[in-house]
Write an enzyme that holds these catalytic residues in place. Structure first.
Site, PDB file in Angstrom:
ATOM      1  N   ASP A  51       0.839  -1.203   0.000  1.00 17.93           N
ATOM      2  CA  ASP A  51       0.000   0.000   0.000  1.00 17.93           C
ATOM      3  C   ASP A  51       0.873   1.251   0.000  1.00 17.93           C
ATOM      4  OD1 ASP A  51      -1.786   2.058   0.419  1.00 17.93           O
ATOM      5  OD2 ASP A  51      -2.376   1.423   2.441  1.00 17.93           O
ATOM      6  N   GLU A 130      31.212  10.288   5.648  1.00 21.00           N
ATOM      7  CA  GLU A 130      31.698  10.111   7.011  1.00 21.00           C
ATOM      8  C   GLU A 130      30.554  10.505   7.947  1.00 21.00           C
ATOM      9  OE1 GLU A 130      35.077  12.656   7.335  1.00 21.00           O
ATOM     10  OE2 GLU A 130      36.321  11.458   6.002  1.00 21.00           O
ATOM     11  N   GLU A 132      28.613  10.900  11.231  1.00 26.03           N
ATOM     12  CA  GLU A 132      28.782  10.960  12.677  1.00 26.03           C
ATOM     13  C   GLU A 132      27.448  10.666  13.363  1.00 26.03           C
ATOM     14  OE1 GLU A 132      32.294  14.389  12.489  1.00 26.03           O
ATOM     15  OE2 GLU A 132      30.218  14.955  12.945  1.00 26.03           O
ATOM     16  N   GLU A 212      34.252  10.706  18.443  1.00 26.56           N
ATOM     17  CA  GLU A 212      34.252  12.041  17.831  1.00 26.56           C
ATOM     18  C   GLU A 212      34.363  13.135  18.898  1.00 26.56           C
ATOM     19  OE1 GLU A 212      34.467  14.251  15.629  1.00 26.56           O
ATOM     20  OE2 GLU A 212      34.897  12.992  13.890  1.00 26.56           O
ATOM     21  N   GLU A 220      32.250   8.080  15.113  1.00 25.32           N
ATOM     22  CA  GLU A 220      32.349   8.064  13.661  1.00 25.32           C
ATOM     23  C   GLU A 220      32.948   6.733  13.238  1.00 25.32           C
ATOM     24  OE1 GLU A 220      33.827  11.571  11.601  1.00 25.32           O
ATOM     25  OE2 GLU A 220      35.067  10.279  10.313  1.00 25.32           O
ATOM     26  N   HIS A 269      30.537  14.543   6.261  1.00 25.20           N
ATOM     27  CA  HIS A 269      31.393  14.992   5.172  1.00 25.20           C
ATOM     28  C   HIS A 269      31.339  13.950   4.061  1.00 25.20           C
ATOM     29  CE1 HIS A 269      33.773  16.808   8.774  1.00 25.20           C
ATOM     30  NE2 HIS A 269      32.690  17.509   8.496  1.00 25.20           N
ATOM     31  N   ARG A 339      39.714  22.904   7.246  1.00 22.60           N
ATOM     32  CA  ARG A 339      38.437  22.311   7.632  1.00 22.60           C
ATOM     33  C   ARG A 339      37.359  23.343   7.957  1.00 22.60           C
ATOM     34  NH1 ARG A 339      41.863  18.051   8.531  1.00 22.60           N
ATOM     35  NH2 ARG A 339      40.932  15.979   8.426  1.00 22.60           N
ATOM     36  N   GLU A 358      35.884  17.061  -0.806  1.00 23.91           N
ATOM     37  CA  GLU A 358      35.123  16.707   0.393  1.00 23.91           C
ATOM     38  C   GLU A 358      34.121  17.830   0.674  1.00 23.91           C
ATOM     39  OE1 GLU A 358      35.856  15.983   5.200  1.00 23.91           O
ATOM     40  OE2 GLU A 358      37.462  16.746   3.920  1.00 23.91           O
ATOM     41  N   ARG A 360      31.529  19.399   3.020  1.00 23.26           N
ATOM     42  CA  ARG A 360      31.485  19.264   4.469  1.00 23.26           C
ATOM     43  C   ARG A 360      30.187  19.729   5.122  1.00 23.26           C
ATOM     44  NH1 ARG A 360      36.148  18.302   6.999  1.00 23.26           N
ATOM     45  NH2 ARG A 360      35.706  19.638   8.795  1.00 23.26           N
TER      46      ARG A 360
END
Length: 470
Positions: A51, A130, A132, A212, A220, A269, A339, A358, A360
């Site tokens: 359904d 990645e 977390e 982390e 992580e 990330h 970062r 990457e 983030r």
């Protein structure tokens, strides 16, 4: 595996049930199970009915009949059932037209992979999230017309350093000091290892696990990159395993981006790259060892990031993490190693095969099929239209002065803002019919009515602290 091999695999492993898992619109797995006698090769063509009107964001009741058709290549034994159970990830099919359902997130991801090939720019995209999460010991929450509260707790929580625990042994990570301390401060080494072992059983290649930054059991576990649909499949198993191993140990796990005030939230990330004929296309002699294609890809991500946010950061809670001046990368800039930028170019290895970007700003509350597909489409739009990402920002963005920071665009400040941006900027998602206008409109409408408006209508507990005596 092929259908015949799946049937044999089930017999070999003594399966008594077959579990059919499929993705709902917001991003949670749904499932039903059938006895193993129902597992025939025909099921992989004909599917099984359910359904669709009972699944969030999908069919209305007068057009509710739908089919799930299992993907034979996804067959694994479920690691948590008491009775041996074969698990299959399914695609959703319209029983009348026999076509894939355009709101099926997995189908959207499949179309994104097909669109990539059709461009001739590349034939494969690789993804490495990645994700977390928090492993907690207790959670309570409720919302009624006259009350609302939440309470979370962890034996690791620094707020419990003075609690009577008969005895309290200390060793609780301080706020923002949970990154990499050895046991006994890191109390969750064994449970994370148990999660890794279960992930390996279903074919997920794990590279590392660790505590982390936040107190209270933030964790992580990193898995190796894979192609888009396969990676999204694995991320769903990843979440399934994290939650069920936690429960098996008398704990609870959450991928909520910001469950804890005063400490880091949980991001995701996402490493991504394009390849063609087994050749990496993001390596070159440009900034940070990138190719021009990679820089244009970054340009597309940065240009469309405010719209992407509605899919990569799709909850109201996501914007408790994406707050300027704090830990999350809200500034739309790119940089090697830095970062504090929303896009980073990892510099761990000089190998061209390791060259990637990457992104983030996403968080693990997202529907990975839709989030990965959307980021790919944004990056491809950057390549196709040669979108210049501008100059990199190698300074610490959190230390920029007000005038300099004002020149750097940023992510939306709320889910409502992100949905407005998606409504205004989604043509890049419609290419190749990857996202349909219906799917985008349904997503925006669902999020506005079920989440944005629903939260806006309810008093917040902190408002009583601020305003009760007015």
């Amino acid at each position: 595996m092929k259908p015949k091999e799946v049937v044999e695999f089930a017999k070999k492993n003594g399966a008594v049930m077959v579990d059919m898992k499929f993705m709902d619109f917001p991003g949670l797995w749904q499932h039903f199970s059938v006895p193993v006698d129902e597992l025939t090769e025909a099921i992989f063509e004909d599917g099984l009915g359910f359904d669709g009107s009972s699944i969030r964001g999908w069919k209305s009741i007068h057009t509710s009949d739908m089919l799930v058709v299992p993907d034979a290549s996804t067959a694994v034994m479920d690691p948590f059932t008491q009775y041996p159970t074969l698990s299959l990830i399914c695609n959703v099919i319209d029983p009348i037209t026999k076509e894939n359902y355009d709101r099926d997130p997995r189908y959207i991801a499949m179309k994104a992979e097909n669109y990539l090939k059709s461009t001739k720019l590349a034939d494969t995209s690789f993804w490495g999230p990645e994700a977390e999460f928090f492993i907690l010991d207790d959670v309570m929450f409720d919302q009624t017309s006259n009350s609302g509260y939440y309470f979370i707790d962890s034996v690791e929580g620094i707020w419990n350093s003075g609690r009577e625990e008969s005895p309290n042994l200390g060793y609780k990570p301080r706020h923002k000091e949970g990154y990499f301390p050895v046991p006994p401060t890191d109390s969750q080494e064994d449970i994370r290892t148990e999660m890794v072992m279960e992930m390996q059983k279903v074919g997920i290649y794990i590279e590392r696990q660790h505590h982390e930054v936040a107190t209270a059991g933030q964790a992580e576990i990193d898995m190796r990159f894979n192609s888009l649909v396969a990676c999204a499949d694995q991320l769903m198993y990843f979440k399934y395993i994290v939650k069920n191993v936690a429960k098996r140990n008398g704990k609870t796990a959450t991928f909520m981006p910001k469950p804890l005030f005063g400490d880091n939230g949980s991001g995701m990330h996402v490493h991504q790259s394009l390849w063609k004929k087994d050749k990496p296309l993001f390596a070159g002699d440009g900034y940070a060892g990138l190719s021009q294609m990679a820089l244009y890809y970054i340009g597309g991500i940065l240009k469309h990031a405010p719209a992407l946010a509605a899919l990569t950061n799709p909850t109201t809670n996501s914007y408790k993490r994406l707050v300027p001046g704090f830990e999350a990368p809200v500034n739309l800039a790119y940089s090697g190693r830095n970062r504090s930028a929303s896009i980073r170019i990892p510099m761990y290895s000089p190998s061209p095969k390791a060259k990637r970007v990457e992104v983030r700003f996403p968080d693990p509350s997202c529907n990975p099929y839709m989030a990965f597909a959307a980021m790919l489409m944004a990056g491809l739009d950057g390549i196709e239209n040669k979108i210049d990402p501008g100059e990199p920002l190698d300074k610490d963005l959190y230390d920029l002065g007000p005038e300099e920071l004002a020149q750097v665009p940023s992510m939306p400040g709320s889910l409502e803002d992100a949905l407005d941006n998606l409504e205004a900027d989604h043509d890049f998602l419609l290419k190749g019919d990857v996202f349909t206008k219906d799917a985008i409109d349904a997503w925006i409408n669902y999020k506005r009515t079920k989440e944005v408006d629903a939260l806006r209508l309810r008093p917040h507990p902190y408002e009583f602290f601020l305003y009760y005596d007015i």
